[in-house]
Design a protein around this motif. Structure first.
Motif, PDB file in Angstrom:
ATOM      1  N   PRO A 292       0.817  -1.219   0.000  1.00 49.54           N
ATOM      2  CA  PRO A 292       0.000   0.000   0.000  1.00 49.54           C
ATOM      3  C   PRO A 292       0.847   1.264   0.000  1.00 49.54           C
ATOM      4  CG  PRO A 292      -0.746  -1.547   1.684  1.00 49.54           C
ATOM      5  CD  PRO A 292       0.566  -2.045   1.204  1.00 49.54           C
ATOM      6  N   PHE A 293       1.946   1.225   0.744  1.00 44.71           N
ATOM      7  CA  PHE A 293       2.846   2.367   0.868  1.00 44.71           C
ATOM      8  C   PHE A 293       3.497   2.695  -0.476  1.00 44.71           C
ATOM      9  CE2 PHE A 293       6.299   4.031   4.004  1.00 44.71           C
ATOM     10  CZ  PHE A 293       5.804   5.311   3.865  1.00 44.71           C
ATOM     11  N   GLU A 294       3.845   1.640  -1.238  1.00 44.87           N
ATOM     12  CA  GLU A 294       4.481   1.857  -2.535  1.00 44.87           C
ATOM     13  C   GLU A 294       3.522   2.536  -3.514  1.00 44.87           C
ATOM     14  OE1 GLU A 294       7.657  -1.870  -2.497  1.00 44.87           O
ATOM     15  OE2 GLU A 294       5.615  -2.194  -3.210  1.00 44.87           O
ATOM     16  N   LEU A 295       2.229   2.220  -3.436  1.00 43.60           N
ATOM     17  CA  LEU A 295       1.263   2.883  -4.313  1.00 43.60           C
ATOM     18  C   LEU A 295       1.169   4.373  -4.009  1.00 43.60           C
ATOM     19  CD1 LEU A 295      -1.660   0.304  -4.581  1.00 43.60           C
ATOM     20  CD2 LEU A 295       0.175   0.751  -6.225  1.00 43.60           C
ATOM     21  N   VAL A 296       1.179   4.719  -2.718  1.00 42.77           N
ATOM     22  CA  VAL A 296       1.152   6.143  -2.360  1.00 42.77           C
ATOM     23  C   VAL A 296       2.412   6.842  -2.860  1.00 42.77           C
ATOM     24  CG1 VAL A 296       1.185   7.779  -0.439  1.00 42.77           C
ATOM     25  CG2 VAL A 296      -0.355   5.816  -0.369  1.00 42.77           C
ATOM     26  N   ALA A 297       3.561   6.224  -2.637  1.00 44.25           N
ATOM     27  CA  ALA A 297       4.817   6.824  -3.092  1.00 44.25           C
ATOM     28  C   ALA A 297       4.808   7.030  -4.600  1.00 44.25           C
ATOM     29  CB  ALA A 297       5.996   5.944  -2.676  1.00 44.25           C
ATOM     30  N   ASP A 298       4.291   6.052  -5.346  1.00 45.43           N
ATOM     31  CA  ASP A 298       4.259   6.167  -6.801  1.00 45.43           C
ATOM     32  C   ASP A 298       3.267   7.237  -7.250  1.00 45.43           C
ATOM     33  OD1 ASP A 298       6.181   4.239  -6.982  1.00 45.43           O
ATOM     34  OD2 ASP A 298       4.825   2.622  -7.568  1.00 45.43           O
ATOM     35  N   ALA A 299       2.163   7.387  -6.508  1.00 47.11           N
ATOM     36  CA  ALA A 299       1.208   8.446  -6.842  1.00 47.11           C
ATOM     37  C   ALA A 299       1.856   9.822  -6.696  1.00 47.11           C
ATOM     38  CB  ALA A 299      -0.027   8.340  -5.961  1.00 47.11           C
ATOM     39  N   PHE A 300       2.646   9.997  -5.651  1.00 44.48           N
ATOM     40  CA  PHE A 300       3.365  11.262  -5.491  1.00 44.48           C
ATOM     41  C   PHE A 300       4.422  11.429  -6.587  1.00 44.48           C
ATOM     42  CE2 PHE A 300       1.788  11.426  -1.056  1.00 44.48           C
ATOM     43  CZ  PHE A 300       1.418  12.765  -1.002  1.00 44.48           C
ATOM     44  N   MET A 301       5.027  10.317  -6.996  1.00 42.67           N
ATOM     45  CA  MET A 301       6.103  10.409  -7.985  1.00 42.67           C
ATOM     46  C   MET A 301       5.578  10.814  -9.359  1.00 42.67           C
ATOM     47  SD  MET A 301       8.988   7.554  -8.955  1.00 42.67           S
ATOM     48  CE  MET A 301       9.781   7.796  -7.361  1.00 42.67           C
ATOM     49  N   VAL A 302       4.454  10.240  -9.786  1.00 48.08           N
ATOM     50  CA  VAL A 302       3.963  10.517 -11.138  1.00 48.08           C
ATOM     51  C   VAL A 302       2.826  11.528 -11.137  1.00 48.08           C
ATOM     52  CG1 VAL A 302       4.577   8.167 -11.824  1.00 48.08           C
ATOM     53  CG2 VAL A 302       2.202   8.673 -11.213  1.00 48.08           C
ATOM     54  N   GLY A 303       2.342  11.901  -9.948  1.00 44.69           N
ATOM     55  CA  GLY A 303       1.164  12.755  -9.869  1.00 44.69           C
ATOM     56  C   GLY A 303       1.400  14.174 -10.340  1.00 44.69           C
ATOM     57  N   ARG A 304       0.346  14.730 -10.924  1.00 47.17           N
ATOM     58  CA  ARG A 304       0.353  16.135 -11.346  1.00 47.17           C
ATOM     59  C   ARG A 304      -0.372  16.944 -10.278  1.00 47.17           C
ATOM     60  NH1 ARG A 304      -3.654  18.768 -14.127  1.00 47.17           N
ATOM     61  NH2 ARG A 304      -4.643  16.764 -14.565  1.00 47.17           N
ATOM     62  N   ARG A 305       0.307  17.954  -9.753  1.00 47.34           N
ATOM     63  CA  ARG A 305      -0.269  18.771  -8.680  1.00 47.34           C
ATOM     64  C   ARG A 305      -1.090  19.922  -9.259  1.00 47.34           C
ATOM     65  NH1 ARG A 305       1.543  18.378  -3.308  1.00 47.34           N
ATOM     66  NH2 ARG A 305       3.068  16.730  -2.993  1.00 47.34           N
ATOM     67  N   GLU A 306      -2.246  20.137  -8.654  1.00 44.30           N
ATOM     68  CA  GLU A 306      -3.083  21.279  -8.991  1.00 44.30           C
ATOM     69  C   GLU A 306      -3.398  22.041  -7.708  1.00 44.30           C
ATOM     70  OE1 GLU A 306      -6.596  20.305 -11.118  1.00 44.30           O
ATOM     71  OE2 GLU A 306      -5.521  19.392 -12.816  1.00 44.30           O
ATOM     72  N   ALA A 307      -3.198  23.347  -7.721  1.00 43.81           N
ATOM     73  CA  ALA A 307      -3.479  24.173  -6.547  1.00 43.81           C
ATOM     74  C   ALA A 307      -4.977  24.421  -6.435  1.00 43.81           C
ATOM     75  CB  ALA A 307      -2.733  25.496  -6.624  1.00 43.81           C
ATOM     76  N   VAL A 308      -5.494  24.322  -5.203  1.00 41.21           N
ATOM     77  CA  VAL A 308      -6.893  24.636  -4.934  1.00 41.21           C
ATOM     78  C   VAL A 308      -6.937  25.642  -3.787  1.00 41.21           C
ATOM     79  CG1 VAL A 308      -7.745  22.421  -5.778  1.00 41.21           C
ATOM     80  CG2 VAL A 308      -7.116  22.658  -3.364  1.00 41.21           C
ATOM     81  N   GLU A 309      -8.141  26.042  -3.393  1.00 43.91           N
ATOM     82  CA  GLU A 309      -8.291  27.078  -2.380  1.00 43.91           C
ATOM     83  C   GLU A 309      -7.613  26.666  -1.080  1.00 43.91           C
ATOM     84  OE1 GLU A 309     -11.783  24.287  -2.255  1.00 43.91           O
ATOM     85  OE2 GLU A 309     -10.728  25.431  -3.820  1.00 43.91           O
ATOM     86  N   PRO A 310      -7.114  27.638  -0.301  1.00 43.64           N
ATOM     87  CA  PRO A 310      -6.473  27.335   0.977  1.00 43.64           C
ATOM     88  C   PRO A 310      -7.424  26.591   1.909  1.00 43.64           C
ATOM     89  CG  PRO A 310      -6.039  29.597   0.345  1.00 43.64           C
ATOM     90  CD  PRO A 310      -7.082  29.086  -0.607  1.00 43.64           C
ATOM     91  N   PHE A 311      -6.829  25.735   2.744  1.00 49.65           N
ATOM     92  CA  PHE A 311      -7.599  25.032   3.764  1.00 49.65           C
ATOM     93  C   PHE A 311      -7.352  25.690   5.115  1.00 49.65           C
ATOM     94  CE2 PHE A 311      -7.848  21.988   7.234  1.00 49.65           C
ATOM     95  CZ  PHE A 311      -9.144  21.519   7.085  1.00 49.65           C
ATOM     96  N   LEU A 312      -8.424  26.092   5.788  1.00 52.01           N
ATOM     97  CA  LEU A 312      -8.338  26.689   7.116  1.00 52.01           C
ATOM     98  C   LEU A 312      -9.133  25.817   8.068  1.00 52.01           C
ATOM     99  CD1 LEU A 312      -8.965  30.406   6.100  1.00 52.01           C
ATOM    100  CD2 LEU A 312      -6.773  29.254   6.471  1.00 52.01           C
ATOM    101  N   ASP A 313      -8.446  25.305   9.088  1.00 53.08           N
ATOM    102  CA  ASP A 313      -9.073  24.388  10.039  1.00 53.08           C
ATOM    103  C   ASP A 313      -9.922  25.146  11.051  1.00 53.08           C
ATOM    104  OD1 ASP A 313      -9.787  22.124  11.312  1.00 53.08           O
ATOM    105  OD2 ASP A 313      -7.754  21.445  11.792  1.00 53.08           O
TER     106      ASP A 313
END
Length: 313
Positions: A292-313
């Motif tokens: 499972p950890f390798e899938l997350v790592a690979d998603a970060f490796m090949v993933g395209r980042r898109e900026a969205v609105e700021p998150f305020l807790d």
């Protein structure tokens, strides 16, 4: 045989909600101490600010359950193994796959047990779905994992920082089920990571996978989102190439086949985790599942980042 003497390191929400009650219910364990940097305590149990003090004060300790955020876990696991103590690790186990691989090797050299706990795998419906997918080809499998971050992680800034995983903290639960039930390996093909402008980690993500288990033209996707209010969605829907439709809901607690519920059991994930840990300790065998950890790592490796609105807790 006397019960294993175990301590819990990190007394936050997951420790209080799941680990401590499961330890109390399992006669094969007795709680010998807790470690909390904030001084959080458990009635009747010795509390320590640092793990080193625990090991000095409880020399006959058998094991620790490390329930801190992922960031400090590598050092904590190494410290425990050096002290001759077996280790159970909350998920995600470490900040990086490389660190987890190294810890597995360190544990083997130390002849100590390390156990990576992917709690969502320990629902009966997950095993039932795994049995039904064995040897099958899939026309479609779709993960939909949507929840409200403010409900499940209120005020937890660490989860938005580097090595905090963002939406993949819950998303990795779905991926742990996926890697458990699939009859063939799964690989990340593409990903989109929606990241708030004021945060380092994504608040939502979509992933497309490939797998030898897919029939020609088949699809395997995941959609994770931390912005869902109201009813929470933790679902894996699969259509076999032969036409059977399977639906795993409730985070892995209920399995329906062609609309009929065939498995619906209460959620006892952590009780099963500690039962498995006791068996591993008796056998002297580690269980380090990196898939499972390798899938997350690979998603970060090949993933395209898109900026969205700021998150305020």
């Amino acid at each position: 045989m006397p019960p294993y003497r175990i301590a819990v390191i990190g007394i936050g929400k997951i420790a209080r909600d799941e680990h401590l009650p499961s330890i109390a219910r399992d006669p094969r364990f007795t709680l010998a101490g807790v470690v909390s940097g904030s001084g959080a305590s458990v009635p009747g149990v010795p509390t320590f600010r640092e793990a080193a003090a625990l090991y000095a004060a409880v020399p006959d300790l058998d094991a620790v359950a490390i329930c801190t955020p992922p960031g400090p876990r590598t050092a904590l696991v190494r410290e425990a193994l050096a002290a001759g103590v077996h280790v159970l690790m909350e998920k995600p186990p470490t900040p990086t796959v490389g660190e987890l691989r190294d810890l597995a090797a360190v544990a083997e050299r130390a002849k100590r047990v390390v156990f990576t706990t992917w709690h969502s795998q320990y629902n009966a419906a997950v095993e039932a779905m795994r049995a039904r997918l064995a040897g099958q080809k899939l026309g479609r499998l779709a993960i939909t994992w949507k929840e409200d971050v403010r409900r499940w992680h209120p005020g937890q800034d660490w989860i938005w920082q580097s090595a905090g995983f963002g939406v993949f903290d819950p998303g990795i639960n779905a991926l742990s089920i996926l890697t458990r039930i699939m009859p063939e390996p799964v690989f990340v093909d593409s990903a989109t990571l929606l990241t708030p402008a004021n945060r380092a980690m994504p608040i939502a993500a979509t992933i497309a996978f490939t797998s030898p288990a897919l029939a020609p033209g088949g699809t395997l996707t995941a959609e994770f989102d931390w912005r869902q209010t109201g009813e929470q969605t933790w679902e894996i829907a699969a259509d076999l190439a032969g036409g059977t439709a399977l639906r795993l809901t409730g985070g892995g607690t209920t399995l329906s086949v062609d609309g009929t519920v065939v498995e619906d059991a209460p959620r006892h994930e952590y009780d099963r985790i500690y039962a498995r840990f006791a068996d591993l300790l008796a056998a002297g065998t580690s269980l380090v599942d990196m898939a499972p950890f390798e899938l997350v790592a690979d998603a970060f490796m090949v993933g395209r980042r898109e900026a969205v609105e700021p998150f305020l807790d």
